[in-house]
Design a protein around this motif. Structure first.
Motif, PDB file in Angstrom:
ATOM      1  N   PRO A 206       0.823  -1.208   0.000  1.00 37.76           N
ATOM      2  CA  PRO A 206       0.000   0.000   0.000  1.00 37.76           C
ATOM      3  C   PRO A 206       0.858   1.260   0.000  1.00 37.76           C
ATOM      4  N   THR A 207       0.306   2.339  -0.469  1.00 38.49           N
ATOM      5  CA  THR A 207       1.029   3.610  -0.523  1.00 38.49           C
ATOM      6  C   THR A 207       1.469   4.013   0.877  1.00 38.49           C
ATOM      7  N   GLY A 208       2.766   4.339   0.979  1.00 37.64           N
ATOM      8  CA  GLY A 208       3.311   4.746   2.264  1.00 37.64           C
ATOM      9  C   GLY A 208       3.625   3.604   3.194  1.00 37.64           C
ATOM     10  N   GLY A 209       3.533   2.368   2.705  1.00 35.38           N
ATOM     11  CA  GLY A 209       3.762   1.204   3.552  1.00 35.38           C
ATOM     12  C   GLY A 209       5.216   0.978   3.895  1.00 35.38           C
ATOM     13  N   GLY A 210       5.452   0.366   5.030  1.00 36.51           N
ATOM     14  CA  GLY A 210       6.803   0.032   5.461  1.00 36.51           C
ATOM     15  C   GLY A 210       7.191  -1.357   4.996  1.00 36.51           C
ATOM     16  N   SER A 211       7.953  -2.082   5.846  1.00 35.06           N
ATOM     17  CA  SER A 211       8.422  -3.404   5.461  1.00 35.06           C
ATOM     18  C   SER A 211       7.260  -4.383   5.389  1.00 35.06           C
ATOM     19  N   LEU A 212       7.378  -5.368   4.508  1.00 30.05           N
ATOM     20  CA  LEU A 212       6.343  -6.373   4.285  1.00 30.05           C
ATOM     21  C   LEU A 212       6.703  -7.676   4.983  1.00 30.05           C
TER      22      LEU A 212
ATOM     23  N   CYS B 237       1.638  -5.266   6.788  1.00 27.11           N
ATOM     24  CA  CYS B 237       2.436  -4.086   6.461  1.00 27.11           C
ATOM     25  C   CYS B 237       1.901  -2.913   7.270  1.00 27.11           C
ATOM     26  N   ASN B 238       2.794  -2.152   7.897  1.00 34.21           N
ATOM     27  CA  ASN B 238       2.375  -0.972   8.644  1.00 34.21           C
ATOM     28  C   ASN B 238       2.423   0.260   7.755  1.00 34.21           C
ATOM     29  N   VAL B 239       1.360   1.030   7.807  1.00 35.07           N
ATOM     30  CA  VAL B 239       1.307   2.317   7.135  1.00 35.07           C
ATOM     31  C   VAL B 239       1.045   3.351   8.226  1.00 35.07           C
ATOM     32  N   GLY B 240       2.098   4.041   8.630  1.00 35.53           N
ATOM     33  CA  GLY B 240       1.983   4.918   9.777  1.00 35.53           C
ATOM     34  C   GLY B 240       1.685   4.105  11.016  1.00 35.53           C
ATOM     35  N   ASP B 241       0.615   4.453  11.723  1.00 31.33           N
ATOM     36  CA  ASP B 241       0.242   3.702  12.933  1.00 31.33           C
ATOM     37  C   ASP B 241      -0.866   2.695  12.662  1.00 31.33           C
ATOM     38  N   ARG B 242      -1.159   2.445  11.376  1.00 35.20           N
ATOM     39  CA  ARG B 242      -2.190   1.464  11.029  1.00 35.20           C
ATOM     40  C   ARG B 242      -1.561   0.226  10.417  1.00 35.20           C
ATOM     41  N   ARG B 243      -2.124  -0.926  10.723  1.00 34.21           N
ATOM     42  CA  ARG B 243      -1.599  -2.189  10.202  1.00 34.21           C
ATOM     43  C   ARG B 243      -2.524  -2.701   9.105  1.00 34.21           C
ATOM     44  N   PHE B 244      -1.989  -2.789   7.877  1.00 32.59           N
ATOM     45  CA  PHE B 244      -2.731  -3.351   6.753  1.00 32.59           C
ATOM     46  C   PHE B 244      -2.500  -4.851   6.729  1.00 32.59           C
ATOM     47  N   THR B 245      -3.544  -5.632   6.492  1.00 23.65           N
ATOM     48  CA  THR B 245      -3.435  -7.089   6.576  1.00 23.65           C
ATOM     49  C   THR B 245      -4.191  -7.775   5.448  1.00 23.65           C
ATOM     50  N   ALA B 246      -3.901  -9.076   5.290  1.00 26.16           N
ATOM     51  CA  ALA B 246      -4.648  -9.955   4.399  1.00 26.16           C
ATOM     52  C   ALA B 246      -4.719 -11.321   5.053  1.00 26.16           C
TER      53      ALA B 246
END
Length: 555
Positions: free
Chosen positions: A271-277, A321-330
């Motif tokens: 995702p845009t702005g995401g950190g390490s995967l 993947c963390n995007v800022g203080d939010r965690r994106f998941t699948a």
């Protein structure tokens, strides 16, 4: 031997709600008995006998009333004694009162006095002033054991291989095998599982998923595959072991064979702005997900990943993947066989907040705060975070993408009328958050106009059936806990069910049954269709029912 003691007189005897007064020496009580092995009848030494106070009788001549605002006296702690070499025990210097007695020993199932089998609540022991109860016999059921060896296809012992003893239980996914005990093989390939209550069990040997157990010279792409006793890769081909009390079942052996272990590869869309995967797998066992998991490095430049040595089975592929203080998941369900899975595309979704509101139709004294809302996902559980506020509002924060079933617990005469989400009824389907959530709120409507059933249960001798379990079962798609009801009968065989949603039901009365089997397994109920009574419920209706007791089903 069952002893009948004089009941506490209703006059002149005060219970723990009043100020405690000293008990005269002549009013002191005692309980004496013996602990024996249920199978052999031999004495059981070093058993722990635990006597718990239910109500304490105070000064039989009466005592001063407790002043307003004065706290009620706390019941004394349980009394504990140990059986002697001959199995005998004595509780002396007891105050008159009402007690429960339990027996425990490391090699036996816990047992309450008067219970038909371990795990059941026993009888109350009523001690009138001066009562001496003798000849109490506590029969403890000895545990069983299962043991054997695990070898590879060359006959060599295999160590550190997990073995699980499993039983069938019933969940909202149907009839499932769940673990009851585990052990790992030692350096000789030997395993032993102990402390097993009598019953029917299935055995599974499962080398740890996602890494296999490879011996010297083995192909790095080969792994040993899980097997069910006697030699099946699928639980449908497993044979049960029926363990009797105290049975020491040995020589339950397994031979494990290698098979190709798959490789799973693909890429994560960052995702845009995401950190390490990161990427991982969670192994799906019968009845849930296991603690087995793995995390593999992902090329952050293009999101590519590859996981090798994955043994056959059901998994969830987990991406993070963390995007800022939010965690994106699948959380993607996948089924692994002996062929590789390639070119998987994993798209991560942001956490989802869900808001909602509960509304009550009709007149009731029940408050909105007494209603509970929970979410249960396929890969994750939203838990019971949906506390309902005084205005009916509730919410869940940070939910991972998944499909969630909404459960509403409505007390008393309330019943669930509907759950809507983005103008759609989701009472049965649940809410799909796998691709995010629409800008909508859950609307939960409960009604105070539920139906009521009053009835009685008789056994085959036309006697009132005490402690029978009465189940009200909705048909078809409505077979969920929300619409299912179960209540025990009283000492007179009577029961009352309130808060019944309008619709058609079957009413059953059981001597002994697993509630989840009635709820979740239509195959279980099929032989008992003629034993159930058809009930049609309308808003605010009241029905009378007279049921015949269904004897304990034979396995």
């Amino acid at each position: 031997m069952k002893l009948i003691l004089p009941l506490l007189a209703s006059s002149g005897i005060l219970l723990a709600q009043q100020t405690q007064q000293p008990v005269a020496p002549q009013d002191k009580c005692a309980i004496a008995g013996k602990v024996v092995n249920l199978v052999t009848g031999q004495p059981v030494r070093k058993a722990r006998l635990i006597l718990t106070v239910v109500n304490t009788v105070v000064n039989p001549q009466g005592g001063a009333q407790r002043r307003a605002g004065q706290p009620a006296p706390q019941p004394p702690p349980p009394a504990v004694v140990t059986s002697g070499a001959d199995g005998t025990f004595v509780f002396a210097d007891l105050d008159p009162g009402i007690y429960r007695l339990a027996g425990r020993h490391d090699n036996y199932s816990n047992q309450q006095y008067g219970a038909k089998k371990p795990g059941q609540v026993g009888e109350k022991i009523v001690l009138a002033p001066g009562a001496k109860m003798t000849g109490v016999e506590m029969k403890l059921t000895p545990y069983a054991t299962v043991s054997g060896r695990i070898r590879d296809e060359d006959g060599d012992p295999m160590q550190q291989v997990p073995v699980a003893v499993m039983v069938y239980q019933y969940t909202n996914s149907g009839r499932q095998l769940t673990e009851r005990g585990t052990a790992n093989s030692n350096d000789l390939g030997e395993y032993r599982i102990f402390d097993l209550a009598p019953g029917k069990y299935y055995l599974r040997v499962s080398p740890p998923p996602m890494r296999g157990l490879r011996s010297g010279g083995g192909d790095a792409e080969d792994s040993f595959i899980a097997v069910y006793y006697p030699n099946s890769g699928d639980p449908s081909g497993a044979s049960p072991l029926d363990l009797s009390p105290g049975q020491q079942l040995g020589s339950v052996d397994f031979t494990l064979r290698r098979a190709h272990a798959a490789t799973i590869s693909g890429h994560i869309v960052k995702p845009t702005g995401g950190g390490s995967l990161s990427i991982g797998l969670t192994y799906v066992t019968n009845g849930g997900t296991s603690s087995y998991s793995t995390s593999n490095g992902v090329n952050n430049a293009d999101g590519k990943f590859e996981m090798r040595g994955i043994t056959p089975g059901a998994y969830f592929l987990n991406g993070y993947c963390n995007v800022g203080d939010r965690r994106f998941t699948a959380n993607i369900p996948i089924q692994v066989a002996t062929t590789d899975i390639e070119n998987l595309e994993v798209r991560l979704a942001p956490p989802v907040d869900v808001a909602g509101r509960v509304r009550i139709e009709g007149e009731t004294q029940i408050k909105l705060t007494q209603v509970r809302v929970s979410l249960d996902g396929k890969a994750r559980s939203g838990g019971n975070g949906g506390s309902v506020m005084e205005d009916g509002a509730f919410g869940f924060r940070g939910l991972e993408p998944d499909v969630y079933h909404v459960t509403v617990n409505a007390p008393g005469e309330l019943y669930l009328k509907s759950i809507s989400w983005d103008t759609r009824d989701v009472t049965e389907s649940g809410i799909d958050l796998s691709s995010g959530a629409p800008n909508a709120a859950l609307e939960v409507v409960v009604s105070a106009n539920g139906g009521q059933i009053d009835g009685s249960v008789e056994n085959d001798k036309s006697e009132p059936a005490a402690n029978a379990m009465v189940t009200l079962v909705p048909p078809g798609a409505r077979r969920t806990r929300t619409f299912f009801k179960n209540v025990p009968t009283g000492a007179d065989g009577h029961f009352t069910i309130t808060g019944v949603a309008p619709g058609s039901y079957k009413l059953y009365a059981w001597e002994d049954v697993e509630i989840n089997a009635v709820l979740y397994d239509p195959d279980f109920l099929r032989p008992f269709e003629s034993a159930g009574e058809n009930i049609q419920i309308a808003d605010g209706s009241k029905h009378a029912a007279k049921l015949k007791l269904i004897p304990k089903p034979v396995e």
